[in-house]
Design a protein around this motif. Structure first.
Motif, PDB file in Angstrom:
ATOM      1  N   ARG A   1       0.822  -1.215   0.000  1.00 33.92           N
ATOM      2  CA  ARG A   1       0.000   0.000   0.000  1.00 33.92           C
ATOM      3  C   ARG A   1       0.854   1.262   0.000  1.00 33.92           C
ATOM      4  N   ARG A   2       1.780   1.355   0.921  1.00 30.78           N
ATOM      5  CA  ARG A   2       2.613   2.548   1.033  1.00 30.78           C
ATOM      6  C   ARG A   2       3.439   2.760  -0.228  1.00 30.78           C
ATOM      7  N   VAL A   3       4.025   1.678  -0.726  1.00 29.96           N
ATOM      8  CA  VAL A   3       4.888   1.775  -1.907  1.00 29.96           C
ATOM      9  C   VAL A   3       4.082   2.190  -3.138  1.00 29.96           C
ATOM     10  N   LEU A   4       2.886   1.627  -3.307  1.00 35.41           N
ATOM     11  CA  LEU A   4       2.053   1.955  -4.463  1.00 35.41           C
ATOM     12  C   LEU A   4       1.609   3.413  -4.460  1.00 35.41           C
ATOM     13  N   LEU A   5       1.244   3.922  -3.309  1.00 39.80           N
ATOM     14  CA  LEU A   5       0.783   5.311  -3.241  1.00 39.80           C
ATOM     15  C   LEU A   5       1.907   6.282  -3.594  1.00 39.80           C
ATOM     16  N   ILE A   6       3.117   5.997  -3.125  1.00 39.59           N
ATOM     17  CA  ILE A   6       4.253   6.869  -3.442  1.00 39.59           C
ATOM     18  C   ILE A   6       4.628   6.748  -4.909  1.00 39.59           C
ATOM     19  N   ALA A   7       4.772   5.504  -5.396  1.00 35.19           N
ATOM     20  CA  ALA A   7       5.169   5.294  -6.788  1.00 35.19           C
ATOM     21  C   ALA A   7       4.104   5.811  -7.755  1.00 35.19           C
ATOM     22  N   GLY A   8       2.832   5.632  -7.411  1.00 40.48           N
ATOM     23  CA  GLY A   8       1.756   6.083  -8.290  1.00 40.48           C
ATOM     24  C   GLY A   8       1.741   7.595  -8.453  1.00 40.48           C
ATOM     25  N   SER A   9       1.947   8.314  -7.373  1.00 40.00           N
ATOM     26  CA  SER A   9       1.995   9.774  -7.455  1.00 40.00           C
ATOM     27  C   SER A   9       3.149  10.234  -8.324  1.00 40.00           C
ATOM     28  N   ALA A  10       4.318   9.626  -8.102  1.00 42.34           N
ATOM     29  CA  ALA A  10       5.497   9.992  -8.893  1.00 42.34           C
ATOM     30  C   ALA A  10       5.305   9.631 -10.361  1.00 42.34           C
ATOM     31  N   SER A  11       4.643   8.506 -10.621  1.00 42.73           N
ATOM     32  CA  SER A  11       4.428   8.060 -11.997  1.00 42.73           C
ATOM     33  C   SER A  11       3.524   9.028 -12.758  1.00 42.73           C
ATOM     34  N   SER A  12       2.447   9.461 -12.136  1.00 39.58           N
ATOM     35  CA  SER A  12       1.529  10.399 -12.794  1.00 39.58           C
ATOM     36  C   SER A  12       2.249  11.690 -13.168  1.00 39.58           C
ATOM     37  N   LEU A  13       3.062  12.202 -12.253  1.00 43.44           N
ATOM     38  CA  LEU A  13       3.801  13.432 -12.523  1.00 43.44           C
ATOM     39  C   LEU A  13       4.803  13.241 -13.660  1.00 43.44           C
ATOM     40  N   SER A  14       5.476  12.101 -13.693  1.00 47.33           N
ATOM     41  CA  SER A  14       6.477  11.864 -14.734  1.00 47.33           C
ATOM     42  C   SER A  14       5.826  11.704 -16.112  1.00 47.33           C
ATOM     43  N   LEU A  15       4.647  11.075 -16.168  1.00 48.99           N
ATOM     44  CA  LEU A  15       3.930  10.928 -17.441  1.00 48.99           C
ATOM     45  C   LEU A  15       3.499  12.285 -17.986  1.00 48.99           C
ATOM     46  N   LEU A  16       2.947  13.119 -17.123  1.00 49.93           N
ATOM     47  CA  LEU A  16       2.542  14.458 -17.552  1.00 49.93           C
ATOM     48  C   LEU A  16       3.762  15.294 -17.933  1.00 49.93           C
ATOM     49  N   GLY A  17       4.840  15.134 -17.174  1.00 50.75           N
ATOM     50  CA  GLY A  17       6.065  15.875 -17.473  1.00 50.75           C
ATOM     51  C   GLY A  17       6.617  15.529 -18.840  1.00 50.75           C
ATOM     52  N   MET A  18       6.599  14.254 -19.199  1.00 54.76           N
ATOM     53  CA  MET A  18       7.134  13.873 -20.495  1.00 54.76           C
ATOM     54  C   MET A  18       6.263  14.380 -21.635  1.00 54.76           C
ATOM     55  N   ALA A  19       4.944  14.370 -21.431  1.00 53.69           N
ATOM     56  CA  ALA A  19       4.043  14.897 -22.458  1.00 53.69           C
ATOM     57  C   ALA A  19       4.361  16.348 -22.769  1.00 53.69           C
ATOM     58  N   TRP A  20       4.806  17.093 -21.750  1.00 56.31           N
ATOM     59  CA  TRP A  20       5.187  18.492 -21.963  1.00 56.31           C
ATOM     60  C   TRP A  20       6.571  18.603 -22.598  1.00 56.31           C
ATOM     61  N   VAL A  21       7.529  17.809 -22.098  1.00 56.82           N
ATOM     62  CA  VAL A  21       8.918  17.911 -22.546  1.00 56.82           C
ATOM     63  C   VAL A  21       9.056  17.648 -24.040  1.00 56.82           C
ATOM     64  N   VAL A  22       8.376  16.629 -24.555  1.00 56.62           N
ATOM     65  CA  VAL A  22       8.549  16.229 -25.950  1.00 56.62           C
ATOM     66  C   VAL A  22       8.125  17.334 -26.912  1.00 56.62           C
ATOM     67  N   TYR A  23       7.113  18.118 -26.530  1.00 57.63           N
ATOM     68  CA  TYR A  23       6.650  19.206 -27.397  1.00 57.63           C
ATOM     69  C   TYR A  23       7.314  20.542 -27.063  1.00 57.63           C
ATOM     70  N   SER A  24       8.221  20.517 -26.098  1.00 62.04           N
ATOM     71  CA  SER A  24       8.918  21.746 -25.705  1.00 62.04           C
ATOM     72  C   SER A  24      10.167  21.948 -26.567  1.00 62.04           C
ATOM     73  N   PRO A  25      10.828  23.108 -26.456  1.00 60.23           N
ATOM     74  CA  PRO A  25      12.066  23.339 -27.224  1.00 60.23           C
ATOM     75  C   PRO A  25      13.266  22.574 -26.669  1.00 60.23           C
ATOM     76  N   LEU A  26      13.117  21.905 -25.539  1.00 55.66           N
ATOM     77  CA  LEU A  26      14.237  21.196 -24.924  1.00 55.66           C
ATOM     78  C   LEU A  26      14.775  20.121 -25.862  1.00 55.66           C
ATOM     79  N   GLY A  27      16.079  19.839 -25.730  1.00 55.91           N
ATOM     80  CA  GLY A  27      16.748  18.925 -26.640  1.00 55.91           C
ATOM     81  C   GLY A  27      16.465  17.458 -26.345  1.00 55.91           C
TER      82      GLY A  27
END
Length: 403
Positions: free
Chosen positions: A71-97
């Protein structure tokens, strides 16, 4: 008492939906990068970074769940996973290399919650602690068949969802969708009462089996077979993506890829009906052979209808092979290492999927679609060699799951 009665009616649909983001990661990343940066080779390399992140952190997440509870591990990993997925969706369309794209993909893999292995560990724990001994083995066989079919549904139809979202809403839509699914269903999975079905080593004060037990031959041969399954997934999808790109419909590759899931899901579920005389070793050899035949046919698939037929044959081989591998790993898991071993096997699939996406993408872009079709053939040979090794050189271990 039945297994369904022990876990409750909500468990299976929640566990199924919670694993979709995991199955959508590699394909979603590949689709996103190809759509945004117009490069199959970069898409494959980025998918490989997802696999690298999972390879490093996936087993550690499993080990953490064994130690401190799911339970504890899933809640922490799930929160981090959601943020990383949204972050990548932004990064790929950004000017970053390219470096930023690769780094964000690594984070997507590193934070991926290990829902499939955790689900298996929960159900194994329930079976051996709450069901009568006379029903345990039959229920175990049916459960591993269902779990593998669920994996097949997600690993094959996850790309279909990716294809639908990408074709209708754009390349970033699959990653955003995966983030939403993670938040909605992973939390439900984490909070489900079965999270306590796998005893925490820290709570029980039981000494788990030594780490060296994770690298015994009886487990290594299963990891090799699971790696081969992942190689099939990644190389077949990337070859198909290249094939569809040649036709001008690269974003629809996930839809065509779903053909492989039809035979795969049906035969994975049918594995529960196989007689006991059809041993796990024989099943792996038999259906590994069917998979090899399918990949041979892939070398000659020059038209879309023929390609779809080949994918159907490959699916017939994949489903029962995956059921067999997870049934064997359930029998051979060392004491106190159930989630860790399940995570290792699932991680091997993701590593194979990611690495073969990179290799196949490079071959497709530089040598053409036909040349890239060789990679699934090599992957099928690895699966069959592992099956032969399992049958000839690895003796059946006792059932560690009850220790």
């Amino acid at each position: 008492m039945t297994l369904r009665g022990a876990v409750g009616p909500a468990y299976f649909p929640v566990a199924l939906l919670a694993r979709f983001p995991y199955a959508m990661m590699v394909v979603g990343v590949l689709t996103l990068v190809v759509a945004a940066r117009d490069s199959i080779s970069l898409g494959g390399l980025t998918s490989a970074m997802v696999g690298l992140g999972t390879a490093i952190f996936g087993p550690l997440i499993g080990a953490a769940a064994d130690r401190w509870g799911q339970r504890r591990v899933l809640l922490i990993a799930g929160s981090a996973s959601s943020l990383s997925l949204l972050g990548m969706a932004w990064v790929v369309y950004s000017p970053l290399g390219t470096w930023a794209v690769l780094a964000s993909a690594f984070l997507v893999g590193a934070t991926a919650p290990q829902v499939p292995p955790m689900s298996r560990s929960r159900l194994v724990g329930v079976i051996f602690r709450q069901l009568p001994p006379a029903r345990q083995q039959k229920t175990m066989n049916s459960t591993m068949a269902y779990e593998s079919a669920a994996d097949e549904i997600t690993f094959v139809f996850g790309p279909v969802i990716v294809g639908l979202l990408a074709a209708s809403l754009g390349g970033a839509a699959p990653m955003i969708g995966a983030a939403v699914l993670t938040l909605c269903f992973l939390i439900s999975f984490a909070l489900h009462p079965t999270a306590e079905a796998v005893p925490k080593n820290a709570a029980t004060h039981r000494e788990p089996a030594p780490v060296a037990a994770l690298f015994a031959p009886r487990l290594l041969v299963l990891l090799a077979g699971a790696l081969g399954i992942g190689l099939i997934f990644g190389s077949t999808l990337t070859t198909l993506t290249s094939f569809m790109a040649d036709l001008g419909y690269a974003e629809r590759a996930g839809l065509v890829y779903g053909a492989m899931g039809i035979g795969s899901a049906i035969f994975a579920l049918a594995a529960a009906l196989f007689p006991a005389s059809f041993t796990l070793q024989a099943r792996w050899l038999s259906f590994g052979g069917v998979l090899l035949l399918g990949t041979i046919g892939l070398q000659f698939a020059s038209a879309l209808p023929v390609l779809i037929l080949v994918l159907l044959v490959m699916g017939v081989g994949i489903g029962p092979t995956l059921v067999t591998q997870f049934s064997l790993v359930a029998e051979r898991s060392p004491r106190g290492r159930s989630t860790t071993v399940m995570s290792m096997l699932t991680t091997a699939i993701v590593i194979g999927q990611s690495s073969s996406s990179a290799i196949t993408g490079f071959i497709a872009e530089n040598l053409g679609t036909q040349a890239s079709a060789v990679v699934p053939l090599v992957a099928a040979l690895l699966i069959l060699f592992a099956a032969v090794g399992n049958a000839l050189w690895v003796s059946n271990a006792r059932d560690y799951s009850q220790d």
